[in-house]
Design a protein around this motif. Structure first.
Motif, mmCIF file in Angstrom:
data_model
loop_
_atom_site.group_PDB
_atom_site.id
_atom_site.type_symbol
_atom_site.label_atom_id
_atom_site.label_comp_id
_atom_site.label_asym_id
_atom_site.label_seq_id
_atom_site.Cartn_x
_atom_site.Cartn_y
_atom_site.Cartn_z
ATOM 1 N N GLN A 355 0.855 -1.187 0.000
ATOM 2 C CA GLN A 355 0.000 0.000 0.000
ATOM 3 C C GLN A 355 0.888 1.233 0.000
ATOM 4 O O GLN A 355 1.802 1.356 0.826
ATOM 5 N N GLU A 356 0.642 2.119 -0.953
ATOM 6 C CA GLU A 356 1.375 3.377 -0.992
ATOM 7 C C GLU A 356 0.392 4.534 -1.053
ATOM 8 O O GLU A 356 -0.619 4.476 -1.766
ATOM 9 N N LEU A 357 0.697 5.578 -0.287
ATOM 10 C CA LEU A 357 -0.070 6.824 -0.305
ATOM 11 C C LEU A 357 0.891 7.972 -0.575
ATOM 12 O O LEU A 357 1.969 8.040 0.038
ATOM 13 N N ARG A 358 0.502 8.870 -1.509
ATOM 14 C CA ARG A 358 1.337 10.027 -1.818
ATOM 15 C C ARG A 358 0.463 11.273 -1.903
ATOM 16 O O ARG A 358 -0.622 11.241 -2.489
ATOM 17 N N LEU A 359 0.935 12.368 -1.332
ATOM 18 C CA LEU A 359 0.277 13.660 -1.416
ATOM 19 C C LEU A 359 1.271 14.632 -2.044
ATOM 20 O O LEU A 359 2.403 14.766 -1.557
ATOM 21 N N ALA A 360 0.857 15.289 -3.119
ATOM 22 C CA ALA A 360 1.771 16.153 -3.859
ATOM 23 C C ALA A 360 1.153 17.521 -4.085
ATOM 24 O O ALA A 360 -0.046 17.652 -4.354
ATOM 25 N N SER A 361 2.008 18.536 -4.003
ATOM 26 C CA SER A 361 1.589 19.900 -4.319
ATOM 27 C C SER A 361 1.856 20.164 -5.797
ATOM 28 O O SER A 361 2.559 19.394 -6.462
ATOM 29 N N PRO A 362 1.303 21.245 -6.373
ATOM 30 C CA PRO A 362 1.543 21.541 -7.789
ATOM 31 C C PRO A 362 3.031 21.738 -8.077
ATOM 32 O O PRO A 362 3.743 22.421 -7.327
ATOM 33 N N SER A 364 4.325 23.470 -10.269
ATOM 34 C CA SER A 364 4.604 24.849 -10.667
ATOM 35 C C SER A 364 4.840 25.774 -9.483
ATOM 36 O O SER A 364 5.312 26.906 -9.667
ATOM 37 N N ASP A 365 4.507 25.353 -8.249
ATOM 38 C CA ASP A 365 4.712 26.211 -7.081
ATOM 39 C C ASP A 365 6.206 26.458 -6.855
ATOM 40 O O ASP A 365 7.042 25.588 -7.123
ATOM 41 N N ARG A 366 6.501 27.614 -6.296
ATOM 42 C CA ARG A 366 7.905 27.910 -6.008
ATOM 43 C C ARG A 366 8.472 26.893 -5.024
ATOM 44 O O ARG A 366 9.592 26.421 -5.191
ATOM 45 N N LEU A 367 7.715 26.538 -4.018
ATOM 46 C CA LEU A 367 8.061 25.442 -3.115
ATOM 47 C C LEU A 367 7.056 24.324 -3.379
ATOM 48 O O LEU A 367 5.869 24.465 -3.094
ATOM 49 N N ASN A 368 7.519 23.225 -3.952
ATOM 50 C CA ASN A 368 6.629 22.104 -4.228
ATOM 51 C C ASN A 368 7.196 20.838 -3.604
ATOM 52 O O ASN A 368 8.403 20.724 -3.382
ATOM 53 N N TRP A 369 6.325 19.873 -3.323
ATOM 54 C CA TRP A 369 6.748 18.746 -2.514
ATOM 55 C C TRP A 369 5.888 17.513 -2.784
ATOM 56 O O TRP A 369 4.803 17.584 -3.346
#
Length: 738
Positions: A355-362, A364-369
């Motif tokens: 089982q894998e879960l991932r949460l990602a920000s855009p 294009s954001d200056r700080l993305n993760w």
């Protein structure tokens, strides 16, 4: 620092005016700018989100699904023939690949040994190496990532990761059908169909593959056993748009593989006169085998995975739930002679779920993760038996190693990129992994001369003589550690970016399953790799040329070694660690459209590997090279499209790869246990009918019918076995897209 073969220098000289890149081995779809063709954009998910391969600060080779299909690649291991500093030799037809990238890999075929090259299918990690030889069909692309990938791809990716990505269902009708016929009675039938099942809500895709083939060798002991393989696979996918913010994809797949010594194995006596210990003369003639025991492998695989993608405002949440079941039964005549010296049996049953879960920000954001959690659980059962039945040559014997190993692992990870300016950013990643392995092992041996009943010789219940336990292990261990990467990247210009990557990876600990006595029972500690890499990615001539390069240095510690020896005239492969080593090298990859309708690709790998501190018992192997790590490897390919006035086109294609000397074992690197350098070439001619939906291709692989060693194995009694690579094969395929 590197010894280059004459051929390699000739290849480089011939490319002085046309440089190319192996990022996408297929003739790309071009984009027109003032009637000038350009290389198409290749999108990958190497950093767990979609982006151009040229924008990823890491060395990646990508093979498109069209390239895989048009080049008639049959097994997963064949993708490395287009990748510099990579190989995946197999000695069991399409089963049991041995994966290596930049000299990192493992030759140990124990079911409980994990590879330092992480193999993924649609982002699902496949732990059992023997389960990674699956056929290639209906692929979107394959991404080969070189170097430690421990942050986003897991703990057992010290050397790299390879992700096989299937084509997904579509909401409009599409598909293909392919028939391929060749020599050695090779026949392939495969295809796919995809369409909407509920308008704009549910789509399905059904893909299938069948290959049958005679073997490359004839068993002269019985005169008619030529070996054969049958490989059947099917995949069903359902894609659902649950709502505007939630997409789901269910993948259900299965495979059955049957092999009766289809590979090219030749045995020879190692005494000066070419005989073995008993004076038996073995004629090492390619294409002729001579064995009296059963040679067969049966593999069954089945699994499913559910991928969910939620759009949570600007954030994206991904869930991947997967289950895989794998079984293998294998029988061999271990001495590869008509004498009754050795025979062996192996069985493995692996059930894993993750089982894998991932949460990602855009992005294009200056700080993305990206933040994530991964859980893995495997229950593995294995049995291995070796015997010599009653005969006049050697005393009969029997031994059996069986074990049950349970693995539970979980990890939390994160990667973030901060764009300090439009031209400069830094990416940092960290992963913490905890893994527990429990093993219950037992080894049985005969007491006195072994006698066998009338049933299956490999089953302990069929041994009439007393059996005693000479080795046991009931142990549980937990390992936990960190892996990380730090990558500053600078945009030199609009078409060039430089990066430096500092990364640390580790391969988890385990147990030696190749025990021969209680003294050989062992726990194997994790191994660690620290990597330093400097790279450049660039595009030139208005998108007609991509040029990438990288140099790297590896500091490798507590290396898990596959040590192969003949103990009591039986081949024993055991796992141990403690050695130190280093590797350094360079890679150059280029791709170009120098003139209209001509696409060329080239890759060059330079590599130096050395064990700086490696002792085993009273033997010192320091100075030996890593396994399957040629100092020079190069790949070159070209496709030229000739449009016809009546419509359609003729496409001429070829690809070549060359590799210098390689060693098969860490300890024995004598002339008999290595292969010299070799060059392999393939050619094809395709007639594309008007409408560009149907292609007829005639192809030849191993154009020069080069004889080269794929593996060599000491088998005891002054006998050795050589597994040769595939001979020249040819055929015709017809592919129709609809």
């Amino acid at each position: 620092m590197f010894k280059r073969s004459t051929l390699s220098l000739a290849i480089l000289a011939s490319l002085a005016s046309v440089v190319v890149h192996a990022t996408d081995g297929d003739t790309p779809k071009t984009e027109e700018t003032s009637a000038a063709p350009t290389l198409g954009k290749v999108v990958v998910t190497a950093q767990k989100r979609e982006e151009s391969v040229q924008e990823v600060p890491a060395p990646i080779t990508v093979l498109s699904g069209e390239k895989i299909r048009d080049a008639s690649l049959q097994s997963a291991s064949e993708v490395t023939r287009y990748t510099p500093n990579a190989s995946a030799g197999t000695t069991d037809g399409h089963g049991r690949p041995r994966w290596w990238i930049r000299g990192l890999g493992t030759g140990d075929q124990g079911a409980n040994t994990v590879s330092p090259i992480g193999i993924y299918v649609d982002d699902v990690y496949i732990a059992n190496i023997s389960a990674t030889g699956f056929p290639l069909f209906d692929q979107e692309r394959v991404e080969v990532l070189r170097g430690p990938q421990g942050t986003l791809w897991g703990k057992n990716t010290t050397g790299g990761a390879i992700n096989f990505i299937s084509r997904k269902p579509t909401f409009s009708p599409e598909g293909y059908f392919k028939v391929d016929m060749g020599n050695y009675a090779n026949r392939i039938v495969e295809g796919a169909v995809s369409d909407a099942l509920v308008d704009d809500k549910l789509a399905g895709r059904l893909s299938f593959h069948h290959q049958g083939r005679d073997g490359y060798t004839e068993n002269i002991n019985d005169g008619d056993d030529k070996g054969a393989l049958e490989d059947d696979a099917v995949r069903l996918q359902l894609a659902a748009r649950v709502n505007d913010n939630l997409d789901a994809n269910l993948n259900v797949h299965a495979r059955h593989y049957h092999d009766t010594a289809s590979y090219n194995t030749v045995s020879y006596g190692t005494r000066p006169d070419g005989t073995n210990q008993f004076g038996y003369s073995i004629d090492p003639k390619l294409g002729k085998a001579n064995f009296n025991a059963k040679y067969q492998a049966e593999i069954d695989q089945a699994g499913s995975n559910l991928n969910l993608v939620w759009q949570l405002g600007d954030l994206e949440l991904t869930s991947i739930t997967a289950f895989e079941h794998f079984t293998r039964d294998g029988w061999t005549d271990s001495d590869n002679t008509p004498l009754e010296l050795q025979r062996s049996y192996s069985y493995a049953d692996s059930q894993q779920w993750s089982q894998e879960l991932r949460l990602a920000s855009p992005r294009s954001d200056r700080l993305n993760w990206v933040l994530g959690f991964h859980y893995f659980n495997e229950d593995l059962q294995s049995k291995n038996a070796n015997a010599a039945l009653p005969n006049v040559y050697v005393p009969s014997y029997y031994n059996n190693v069986s074990y049950d190993q349970k693995t539970e692992s979980y990890a939390i990870f994160g990667s973030t990129t901060y764009n300090f300016t439009d031209d400069f950013n830094v990416t940092a990643g960290l992963r913490w992994t905890r893994e527990t392995k429990d093993i219950d092992l037992e080894r049985l041996v005969n007491r006195g001369a072994a006698s066998f009943g009338d049933g299956h010789w490999w089953q302990p219940g069929n041994i009439d003589s007393p059996l005693i336990v000479n080795a046991t292990q009931d142990e549980s261990n937990t390992w936990s550690d960190y892996s990380w990467d730090l990558t500053p990247e600078y945009r030199i210009s609009d078409n060039a970016r430089a990066y430096f990557r500092y990364a640390r990876g580790f391969r988890s600990g385990g147990y030696n399953a190749g025990v021969t006595s209680q003294a050989t029972v062992a726990k194997v500690d994790p191994e660690y790799l620290t990597s330093y890499e400097l790279g450049l990615k660039s595009e030139w001539f208005d998108g007609r040329l991509n040029a990438n390069a990288s140099v790297f240095y590896y500091d490798y510690k507590d290396i898990q070694l596959n040590i192969v020896t003949a103990v009591n005239n039986q081949t024993v492969s055991r796992l141990a660690n403690g050695a130190q080593g280093e590797a350094y090298g360079a890679e150059f990859e280029l791709e170009a459209i120098p003139v209209q309708n001509l696409h060329v690709n080239f890759g060059l790998g330079l590599l130096h590997t050395e064990f700086t501190d490696y002792t085993s018992g009273n033997d010192d192997y320091s100075g030996n090279h890593f396994v399957r790590a040629p100092s020079v490897s190069a790949v070159i390919g070209a496709d030229y499209r000739i449009p016809l006035n009546v419509g359609g086109a003729v496409i001429l294609g070829t690809d070549w790869n060359t590799r210098s000397r390689q060693y098969f074992f860490t300890n024995d690197q004598s002339a008999n246990m290595r292969t010299g350098g070799y060059t392999l070439g393939n050619a094809r001619v395709t007639y594309e009918l008007p409408g560009e939906t149907t292609r007829i291709t005639a192809y030849v692989n191993n154009l020069t019918d080069k004889e080269y060693r794929n593996h060599t194995l000491p088998t005891g009694y002054q006998t050795a076995a050589v597994m040769y690579g595939d001979p020249r094969t040819f055929g015709v395929s017809v592919t129709t897209d609809f």
